[in-house]
Design a protein around this motif. Structure first.
Motif, PDB file in Angstrom:
ATOM      1  N   ILE A  81       0.839  -1.208   0.000  1.00 44.94           N
ATOM      2  CA  ILE A  81       0.000   0.000   0.000  1.00 44.94           C
ATOM      3  C   ILE A  81       0.870   1.253   0.000  1.00 44.94           C
ATOM      4  O   ILE A  81       0.580   2.224  -0.700  1.00 44.94           O
ATOM      5  N   LEU A  82       1.970   1.225   0.745  1.00 48.29           N
ATOM      6  CA  LEU A  82       2.881   2.371   0.770  1.00 48.29           C
ATOM      7  C   LEU A  82       3.452   2.648  -0.617  1.00 48.29           C
ATOM      8  O   LEU A  82       3.468   3.800  -1.069  1.00 48.29           O
ATOM      9  N   ILE A  83       3.891   1.610  -1.295  1.00 48.61           N
ATOM     10  CA  ILE A  83       4.468   1.788  -2.637  1.00 48.61           C
ATOM     11  C   ILE A  83       3.408   2.279  -3.620  1.00 48.61           C
ATOM     12  O   ILE A  83       3.663   3.187  -4.412  1.00 48.61           O
ATOM     13  N   MET A  84       2.213   1.698  -3.547  1.00 49.27           N
ATOM     14  CA  MET A  84       1.164   2.115  -4.490  1.00 49.27           C
ATOM     15  C   MET A  84       0.740   3.566  -4.277  1.00 49.27           C
ATOM     16  O   MET A  84       0.511   4.286  -5.246  1.00 49.27           O
ATOM     17  N   THR A  85       0.672   4.017  -3.033  1.00 47.11           N
ATOM     18  CA  THR A  85       0.233   5.403  -2.810  1.00 47.11           C
ATOM     19  C   THR A  85       1.358   6.397  -3.015  1.00 47.11           C
ATOM     20  O   THR A  85       1.173   7.407  -3.699  1.00 47.11           O
ATOM     21  N   ASP A  86       2.530   6.139  -2.432  1.00 47.84           N
ATOM     22  CA  ASP A  86       3.584   7.142  -2.447  1.00 47.84           C
ATOM     23  C   ASP A  86       4.474   7.114  -3.685  1.00 47.84           C
ATOM     24  O   ASP A  86       5.032   8.140  -4.056  1.00 47.84           O
ATOM     25  N   MET A  87       4.588   5.977  -4.334  1.00 43.84           N
ATOM     26  CA  MET A  87       5.457   5.913  -5.509  1.00 43.84           C
ATOM     27  C   MET A  87       4.681   5.878  -6.814  1.00 43.84           C
ATOM     28  O   MET A  87       5.078   6.503  -7.784  1.00 43.84           O
ATOM     29  N   ARG A 104      -0.797   4.258   7.111  1.00 38.26           N
ATOM     30  CA  ARG A 104      -0.259   5.012   8.246  1.00 38.26           C
ATOM     31  C   ARG A 104       0.800   4.179   8.976  1.00 38.26           C
ATOM     32  O   ARG A 104       1.886   4.668   9.283  1.00 38.26           O
ATOM     33  N   LEU A 105       0.495   2.915   9.227  1.00 40.62           N
ATOM     34  CA  LEU A 105       1.439   2.042   9.919  1.00 40.62           C
ATOM     35  C   LEU A 105       2.706   1.813   9.090  1.00 40.62           C
ATOM     36  O   LEU A 105       3.812   1.754   9.638  1.00 40.62           O
ATOM     37  N   ALA A 106       2.549   1.703   7.785  1.00 41.74           N
ATOM     38  CA  ALA A 106       3.715   1.515   6.909  1.00 41.74           C
ATOM     39  C   ALA A 106       4.621   2.743   6.954  1.00 41.74           C
ATOM     40  O   ALA A 106       5.850   2.614   7.009  1.00 41.74           O
ATOM     41  N   GLU A 142       1.396   6.640  -6.896  1.00 41.16           N
ATOM     42  CA  GLU A 142       0.381   7.680  -6.730  1.00 41.16           C
ATOM     43  C   GLU A 142      -1.037   7.206  -7.039  1.00 41.16           C
ATOM     44  O   GLU A 142      -1.819   7.900  -7.679  1.00 41.16           O
ATOM     45  N   ILE A 143      -1.362   6.010  -6.571  1.00 39.62           N
ATOM     46  CA  ILE A 143      -2.720   5.489  -6.703  1.00 39.62           C
ATOM     47  C   ILE A 143      -3.484   5.910  -5.448  1.00 39.62           C
ATOM     48  O   ILE A 143      -2.968   5.742  -4.337  1.00 39.62           O
ATOM     49  N   PRO A 144      -4.685   6.450  -5.593  1.00 39.34           N
ATOM     50  CA  PRO A 144      -5.454   6.849  -4.413  1.00 39.34           C
ATOM     51  C   PRO A 144      -5.790   5.648  -3.516  1.00 39.34           C
ATOM     52  O   PRO A 144      -5.982   4.529  -3.997  1.00 39.34           O
ATOM     53  N   VAL A 145      -5.866   5.901  -2.212  1.00 37.71           N
ATOM     54  CA  VAL A 145      -6.138   4.832  -1.237  1.00 37.71           C
ATOM     55  C   VAL A 145      -7.464   4.144  -1.542  1.00 37.71           C
ATOM     56  O   VAL A 145      -7.589   2.929  -1.411  1.00 37.71           O
ATOM     57  N   ARG A 146      -8.440   4.911  -1.975  1.00 37.65           N
ATOM     58  CA  ARG A 146      -9.762   4.335  -2.292  1.00 37.65           C
ATOM     59  C   ARG A 146      -9.637   3.258  -3.369  1.00 37.65           C
ATOM     60  O   ARG A 146     -10.213   2.179  -3.264  1.00 37.65           O
ATOM     61  N   GLU A 147      -8.853   3.546  -4.424  1.00 36.08           N
ATOM     62  CA  GLU A 147      -8.660   2.560  -5.501  1.00 36.08           C
ATOM     63  C   GLU A 147      -7.869   1.343  -5.022  1.00 36.08           C
ATOM     64  O   GLU A 147      -8.167   0.210  -5.409  1.00 36.08           O
ATOM     65  N   ILE A 148      -6.862   1.587  -4.184  1.00 30.73           N
ATOM     66  CA  ILE A 148      -6.061   0.477  -3.656  1.00 30.73           C
ATOM     67  C   ILE A 148      -6.946  -0.440  -2.830  1.00 30.73           C
ATOM     68  O   ILE A 148      -6.897  -1.670  -2.980  1.00 30.73           O
ATOM     69  N   ALA A 149      -7.773   0.152  -1.975  1.00 27.52           N
ATOM     70  CA  ALA A 149      -8.665  -0.647  -1.124  1.00 27.52           C
ATOM     71  C   ALA A 149      -9.605  -1.490  -1.984  1.00 27.52           C
ATOM     72  O   ALA A 149      -9.805  -2.676  -1.724  1.00 27.52           O
ATOM     73  N   ARG A 150     -10.167  -0.859  -3.012  1.00 28.36           N
ATOM     74  CA  ARG A 150     -11.093  -1.582  -3.894  1.00 28.36           C
ATOM     75  C   ARG A 150     -10.390  -2.732  -4.613  1.00 28.36           C
ATOM     76  O   ARG A 150     -10.891  -3.851  -4.685  1.00 28.36           O
ATOM     77  N   SER A 151      -9.180  -2.483  -5.129  1.00 31.17           N
ATOM     78  CA  SER A 151      -8.476  -3.523  -5.879  1.00 31.17           C
ATOM     79  C   SER A 151      -7.983  -4.664  -4.980  1.00 31.17           C
ATOM     80  O   SER A 151      -7.867  -5.797  -5.430  1.00 31.17           O
ATOM     81  N   LEU A 152      -7.713  -4.362  -3.702  1.00 28.31           N
ATOM     82  CA  LEU A 152      -7.260  -5.411  -2.789  1.00 28.31           C
ATOM     83  C   LEU A 152      -8.402  -6.041  -1.996  1.00 28.31           C
ATOM     84  O   LEU A 152      -8.169  -6.961  -1.205  1.00 28.31           O
ATOM     85  N   GLY A 153      -9.615  -5.543  -2.206  1.00 33.50           N
ATOM     86  CA  GLY A 153     -10.762  -6.075  -1.484  1.00 33.50           C
ATOM     87  C   GLY A 153     -10.755  -5.714  -0.008  1.00 33.50           C
ATOM     88  O   GLY A 153     -11.174  -6.500   0.837  1.00 33.50           O
ATOM     89  N   LEU A 154     -10.254  -4.515   0.310  1.00 36.68           N
ATOM     90  CA  LEU A 154     -10.184  -4.056   1.694  1.00 36.68           C
ATOM     91  C   LEU A 154     -11.150  -2.920   1.936  1.00 36.68           C
ATOM     92  O   LEU A 154     -11.544  -2.206   1.007  1.00 36.68           O
ATOM     93  N   ASN A 155     -11.494  -2.732   3.187  1.00 39.04           N
ATOM     94  CA  ASN A 155     -12.237  -1.548   3.584  1.00 39.04           C
ATOM     95  C   ASN A 155     -11.275  -0.363   3.430  1.00 39.04           C
ATOM     96  O   ASN A 155     -10.071  -0.498   3.664  1.00 39.04           O
TER      97      ASN A 155
END
Length: 136
Positions: free
Chosen positions: A45-51, A75-77, A53-66
């Motif tokens: 998730i850290l790499i997808m958002t910060d490197m 945040r923890l990463a 630049e995929i929005p967290v909403r899209e990452i959550a949807r693609s990984l099947g997460l809330n």
């Protein structure tokens, strides 16, 4: 010579110097080493958002997460990455403080003297007072 004149830009060398390439490669190697210390579900998730630049909403949807779960993992990463950087700093500073560099270290400053202590004031009953003039 105006901005439209391309001849002034043709002779400029924009390629990074070999020193710059070495520093960049070293920084990349350190970042990869630090990222390897983070748990895989957080690191992704850290790499997808910060490197990437995929929005967290899209990452959550693609990984099947809330979305809140993905945000929490991000945040923890980031906290894990900062902690890894802090662990790296003492390691690197101890490597630099070897015998070859001891001449560049400043001498330890002498200990500071404690501030002077104030004496407590005397209670009002023990204070001296001027004698009162006698009335005749």
């Amino acid at each position: 010579m105006g901005l439209a004149d391309e001849a002034c830009f043709e002779s400029a060398d924009v390629a990074p110097s070999s020193e710059q390439r070495i520093v960049t490669n070293q920084r990349i190697a350190i970042a990869i080493r630090l990222l390897a210390t983070i748990a895989p579900e957080r690191r992704a998730i850290l790499i997808m958002t910060d490197m990437v630049e995929i929005p967290v909403r899209e990452i959550a949807r693609s990984l099947g997460l809330n979305e809140s779960t993905a945000s929490s993992r991000l945040r923890l990463a980031r906290e894990d990455y900062r902690a890894a950087v802090k662990r790296l700093r003492p390691e690197r500073s101890s490597a630099r403080s070897g015998p070859a560099c001891s001449c560049y270290r400043s001498s330890p400053s002498p200990p500071r003297a404690p501030p002077p202590r104030r004496l407590p004031s005397a209670p009002p009953s023990s204070r001296r007072t001027r004698p009162r003039p006698r009335s005749a």
